[in-house]
Design a protein around this motif. Sequence first.
Motif, PDB file in Angstrom:
ATOM      1  N   LYS A 171       0.854  -1.188   0.000  1.00 54.37           N
ATOM      2  CA  LYS A 171       0.000   0.000   0.000  1.00 54.37           C
ATOM      3  C   LYS A 171       0.892   1.241   0.000  1.00 54.37           C
ATOM      4  N   PRO A 172       0.445   2.316  -0.652  1.00 50.98           N
ATOM      5  CA  PRO A 172       1.268   3.530  -0.682  1.00 50.98           C
ATOM      6  C   PRO A 172       1.722   3.988   0.708  1.00 50.98           C
ATOM      7  N   GLU A 173       0.836   3.929   1.687  1.00 51.68           N
ATOM      8  CA  GLU A 173       1.182   4.371   3.035  1.00 51.68           C
ATOM      9  C   GLU A 173       2.297   3.505   3.634  1.00 51.68           C
ATOM     10  N   GLU A 174       2.297   2.219   3.315  1.00 47.45           N
ATOM     11  CA  GLU A 174       3.317   1.303   3.838  1.00 47.45           C
ATOM     12  C   GLU A 174       4.670   1.547   3.168  1.00 47.45           C
ATOM     13  N   ILE A 175       4.650   1.822   1.880  1.00 49.35           N
ATOM     14  CA  ILE A 175       5.894   2.113   1.166  1.00 49.35           C
ATOM     15  C   ILE A 175       6.468   3.444   1.647  1.00 49.35           C
ATOM     16  N   PHE A 176       5.595   4.439   1.815  1.00 44.98           N
ATOM     17  CA  PHE A 176       6.025   5.732   2.341  1.00 44.98           C
ATOM     18  C   PHE A 176       6.683   5.553   3.704  1.00 44.98           C
ATOM     19  N   LYS A 177       6.103   4.733   4.552  1.00 43.76           N
ATOM     20  CA  LYS A 177       6.676   4.489   5.882  1.00 43.76           C
ATOM     21  C   LYS A 177       8.044   3.826   5.765  1.00 43.76           C
ATOM     22  N   THR A 178       8.180   2.869   4.848  1.00 42.73           N
ATOM     23  CA  THR A 178       9.475   2.219   4.647  1.00 42.73           C
ATOM     24  C   THR A 178      10.522   3.231   4.195  1.00 42.73           C
ATOM     25  N   LEU A 179      10.138   4.102   3.267  1.00 44.86           N
ATOM     26  CA  LEU A 179      11.066   5.139   2.818  1.00 44.86           C
ATOM     27  C   LEU A 179      11.438   6.075   3.968  1.00 44.86           C
ATOM     28  N   SER A 180      10.512   6.313   4.849  1.00 49.18           N
ATOM     29  CA  SER A 180      10.734   7.236   5.964  1.00 49.18           C
ATOM     30  C   SER A 180      11.569   6.629   7.084  1.00 49.18           C
ATOM     31  N   THR A 181      11.440   5.322   7.300  1.00 49.07           N
ATOM     32  CA  THR A 181      12.112   4.686   8.441  1.00 49.07           C
ATOM     33  C   THR A 181      13.205   3.699   8.053  1.00 49.07           C
ATOM     34  N   GLY A 182      13.210   3.235   6.808  1.00 44.93           N
ATOM     35  CA  GLY A 182      14.128   2.186   6.407  1.00 44.93           C
ATOM     36  C   GLY A 182      13.641   0.834   6.916  1.00 44.93           C
ATOM     37  N   ILE A 183      14.452  -0.190   6.727  1.00 45.63           N
ATOM     38  CA  ILE A 183      14.120  -1.532   7.215  1.00 45.63           C
ATOM     39  C   ILE A 183      15.298  -2.018   8.057  1.00 45.63           C
ATOM     40  N   PRO A 184      15.123  -2.018   9.376  1.00 43.49           N
ATOM     41  CA  PRO A 184      16.214  -2.475  10.250  1.00 43.49           C
ATOM     42  C   PRO A 184      16.651  -3.897   9.890  1.00 43.49           C
ATOM     43  N   GLY A 185      17.947  -4.135   9.939  1.00 38.83           N
ATOM     44  CA  GLY A 185      18.481  -5.459   9.638  1.00 38.83           C
ATOM     45  C   GLY A 185      18.667  -5.696   8.150  1.00 38.83           C
ATOM     46  N   SER A 186      18.444  -4.666   7.344  1.00 40.54           N
ATOM     47  CA  SER A 186      18.648  -4.788   5.905  1.00 40.54           C
ATOM     48  C   SER A 186      19.514  -3.626   5.439  1.00 40.54           C
ATOM     49  N   THR A 187      19.755  -3.571   4.167  1.00 39.48           N
ATOM     50  CA  THR A 187      20.527  -2.466   3.610  1.00 39.48           C
ATOM     51  C   THR A 187      19.635  -1.310   3.185  1.00 39.48           C
ATOM     52  N   MET A 188      18.317  -1.421   3.423  1.00 43.15           N
ATOM     53  CA  MET A 188      17.384  -0.348   3.093  1.00 43.15           C
ATOM     54  C   MET A 188      17.415   0.683   4.210  1.00 43.15           C
ATOM     55  N   VAL A 189      18.023   1.830   3.900  1.00 43.13           N
ATOM     56  CA  VAL A 189      18.167   2.891   4.895  1.00 43.13           C
ATOM     57  C   VAL A 189      16.970   3.830   4.852  1.00 43.13           C
ATOM     58  N   SER A 190      16.855   4.648   5.858  1.00 41.08           N
ATOM     59  CA  SER A 190      15.809   5.667   5.921  1.00 41.08           C
ATOM     60  C   SER A 190      16.128   6.795   4.944  1.00 41.08           C
ATOM     61  N   PHE A 191      15.097   7.295   4.292  1.00 42.23           N
ATOM     62  CA  PHE A 191      15.221   8.468   3.429  1.00 42.23           C
ATOM     63  C   PHE A 191      14.422   9.628   4.020  1.00 42.23           C
ATOM     64  N   ALA A 192      14.379   9.677   5.353  1.00 42.02           N
ATOM     65  CA  ALA A 192      13.657  10.736   6.053  1.00 42.02           C
ATOM     66  C   ALA A 192      14.258  12.111   5.781  1.00 42.02           C
ATOM     67  N   HIS A 193      15.492  12.145   5.301  1.00 45.64           N
ATOM     68  CA  HIS A 193      16.117  13.424   4.971  1.00 45.64           C
ATOM     69  C   HIS A 193      15.491  14.061   3.726  1.00 45.64           C
ATOM     70  N   LEU A 194      14.782  13.270   2.932  1.00 44.36           N
ATOM     71  CA  LEU A 194      14.075  13.814   1.768  1.00 44.36           C
ATOM     72  C   LEU A 194      12.786  14.478   2.235  1.00 44.36           C
TER      73      LEU A 194
END
Length: 133
Positions: free
Chosen positions: A77-100
């Motif tokens: 869902k868009p809201e879930e993807i937005f949250k992932t972009l905002s917080t990243g995924i701990p334990g993975s290489t997906m970092v937070s993009f909250a600086h955007l």
Amino acid sequence: MSTKWMGLMLSVVVSGSAMAAETPKATPELLAKGKTAFTSYCQSCHGEKGEGNGPAGMYLVPKPRNFVTEAFKKGNKPEEIFKTLSTGIPGSTMVSFAHLTEQDRWALTHYVLELQKQGKADAKGKKKGTAKK
């Protein structure tokens, strides 16, 4: 009120407000902005078409998500993807993009969903094309 509880309340308010943003519509302008942001911030890991095959991605463990064939780890869902972009995924290489900016994160959200749609449409076309032989 103790400092510990004040800090907890502040973090809930701050993270809650970032996650409670209203989902904007995927306009052509927003998708164009998302493509620009994707090229700058995501393509090196996820690849040009979002297939998880970017040049930097080959060095990451776990490998970057293939948006075309794999479900998003934290929801589609868009809201879930937005949250992932905002917080990243701990334990993975997906970092937070909250600086955007919030708008840039929404633009990226809609753009990766568009990549997923395009990839699925291309895959269906290939299957239909091979069935006609």
